[in-house]
Structure formats: C-alpha cells, structure tokens
Design an enzyme around this catalytic site. Structure first.
Site, PDB file in Angstrom:
ATOM      1  CG  ASP A  45      -5.341  -2.745  -6.258  1.00 19.88           C
ATOM      2  OD1 ASP A  45      -5.713  -1.891  -5.432  1.00 19.88           O
ATOM      3  OD2 ASP A  45      -6.122  -3.322  -7.034  1.00 19.88           O
ATOM      4  CG  ASN A  93      -5.276   6.898  -6.150  1.00 21.35           C
ATOM      5  OD1 ASN A  93      -4.123   6.465  -6.141  1.00 21.35           O
ATOM      6  ND2 ASN A  93      -6.300   6.130  -6.501  1.00 21.35           N
TER       7      ASN A  93
END
Length: 275
Positions: A45, A93
C-alpha cells in the site's frame, strides 16, 4: 492517448539484480534466522500517496512499486522463505478510475514480460492467484506463459494476488465442494476444514505466518482471510515504493521476537520449548 506503460531503463532487471548475488544481512542474528516464517504475505500500500508526495501521476507510484517488489522477492529468496504472497490488485480495485485500472493492467502485462527471465534464473516459481477471467485475453495468455515457464522451479514460490479477495477465495472453494457433494463425489460429512483448505488458491502451501502492510493503515483489506487465521501482523508507515531489504529484515525480526500461541498459554509454549 495510448495507455502503453513505458519503463525507464533503470527500472529494468539487470544481471546485478540476480538474487543470489547478495549475501545474507549480518544484521539478522542467528536466532532470527532460526525463527523465519515459512510464508510471508505483503499488502503493498502507498503507491499513489508516494507519487503525490513526488508531484507525479499515480501511475508513477505503481511503476516505482515494481522496484520494491523486486527487492522483496530478492530478500525473501536470500532468507530461504518458502512462499511470498503479494497483494497486487484486489477485486475491489476495479472501482478505481477507468484510466488508472487500464494503466495498471498494462503495467501488469509489461512486468510479467520483463521480470520473468529474472524470476526463472533465480528458481522462483510464479503463481497468480485470483479470478483472472476478468482480465483481457492478452493478459491471461501472458499470465499462463509466465506460470508455465517457472512451473518447474524449486526456489521461492511467489504468489501474486490479482483480482483477488479473501472472501472470493473461500466462496469459490466452498462452491467446488458443494458441487462435489451434489454430484455424489463426496458426502456432506466430508466437507471439512481440511477439504476446504485443499480447494483454496494456495492449497499446497503452508498457511501465512506473517502479514506485512505498508502505507500506515491498520487493516487486512479482505486479503488471505482463511490462510492468515494465525498470522502475525506488522504494520509499517513506509510507503510501498520506499520498502527495501532493511524494512523486510526488520519485519522478520519483529516476527521472530513474538510468541505465537495458537490458542495455548504463554506458559505452555515455554514448557514445550524447554522439552
């Protein structure tokens, strides 16, 4: 405008990137080396935020993140870790802007093309986990080619989670078992934890021992939910493109210094170690 992703020459793997060329870090004491996790999973991330701090488009953060992937694979290979699982693209996503998703798909294709020789040279076995049916035929073909090229390798197993979600993984395994029950191939009493585990994406690998998340957030984001039932968690403020071998080694050292109880008491664990 074309969505083709171009790499700068410095991002391409070279002979100097061969994983075996770097010796094990002296910073890791012998005790830590004896307590290595078999399976490490990383939630990568912070690419977008890294790019923003650099005043660059988000895609540049994803491109910089490729170098961090190479460093993580190198560090895991050198330490003799059996499996490394990287959360590259979650099933959630797809909600991102279409342009970013398109660029990520092109980047994934390009990385598979350019990294596969280095992975194969270092005996890394590539395994893409997730529902790849949503990807383009071109990308699916490249995924299969990369997996086939490294299928016989005996070193680190590199799982790349793409269009993956922990709930999806459990659901697809349960559906396969339910179908077997329906067709009479197995009975409902044979629908056990062990049977379910055998139908998950990483069925022939050990459960996840350690989850590392970069980027400063404290959650697991629907990642390897079943396999990480007893995993230790390490959360880092480091943004993924800045993740390096030292950060990896420090996370391993943190893991080695923890007492994993698996439902037992600390005293019971101490007694078992004394035997």
């Amino acid at each position: 405008m074309s969505s083709t992703v171009e790499f700068d020459p410095q991002s391409r793997p070279t002979e100097a990137d061969a994983y075996a060329q770097t010796s094990l870090p002296e910073v890791l004491p012998e005790l830590v080396k004896q307590s290595l996790p078999k399976h490490v999973a990383i939630i990568m991330d912070g690419n977008g935020r890294w790019a923003q701090t650099q005043g660059k488009p988000r895609v540049m953060g994803h491109k910089a993140g490729v170098k961090a992937v190479r460093r993580a694979v190198s560090a895991a290979s050198q330490l003799g870790i059996q499996s490394l699982t990287l959360f590259a693209f979650s099933s959630e996503n797809w909600r991102r802007p279409d342009k970013e998703v398109s660029l990520l798909m092109e980047l994934f294709f390009t990385v598979l093309q350019r990294e596969i020789k280095l992975l194969d040279k270092n005996q890394v076995k590539l395994n893409i986990i997730g529902d790849i049916s949503r990807f383009s035929a071109r990308l699916q073909k490249q995924i299969r080619a990369a997996e086939e090229k490294t299928a016989g390798n005996s070193g680190l197993i590199l799982n790349v989670a793409a269009n993956y979600g922990g709930r999806w993984d459990i659901l697809q395994a349960a559906q396969k078992l339910a179908e077997k029950v329906e067709t009479g191939e197995m009975t409902s009493s044979q629908f056990t934890e062990e049977a379910l585990s055998e139908h998950l994406c990483m069925q022939n690998q050990s459960e996840v021992d350690l989850i590392i998340r970069t980027g400063g957030d404290y959650r697991i984001s629907n990642f390897v939910l079943w396999q990480a039932a007893y995993a230790e968690l390490v959360f880092l403020d480091t943004l993924w493109p800045d993740f390096d071998e030292q950060a990896f080694h420090e996370a391993i050292a943190t893991f080695a210094n923890r007492q994993r109880r698996f439902g037992l008491t600390g005293s019971q664990i101490d007694e078992m170690r004394a035997l």
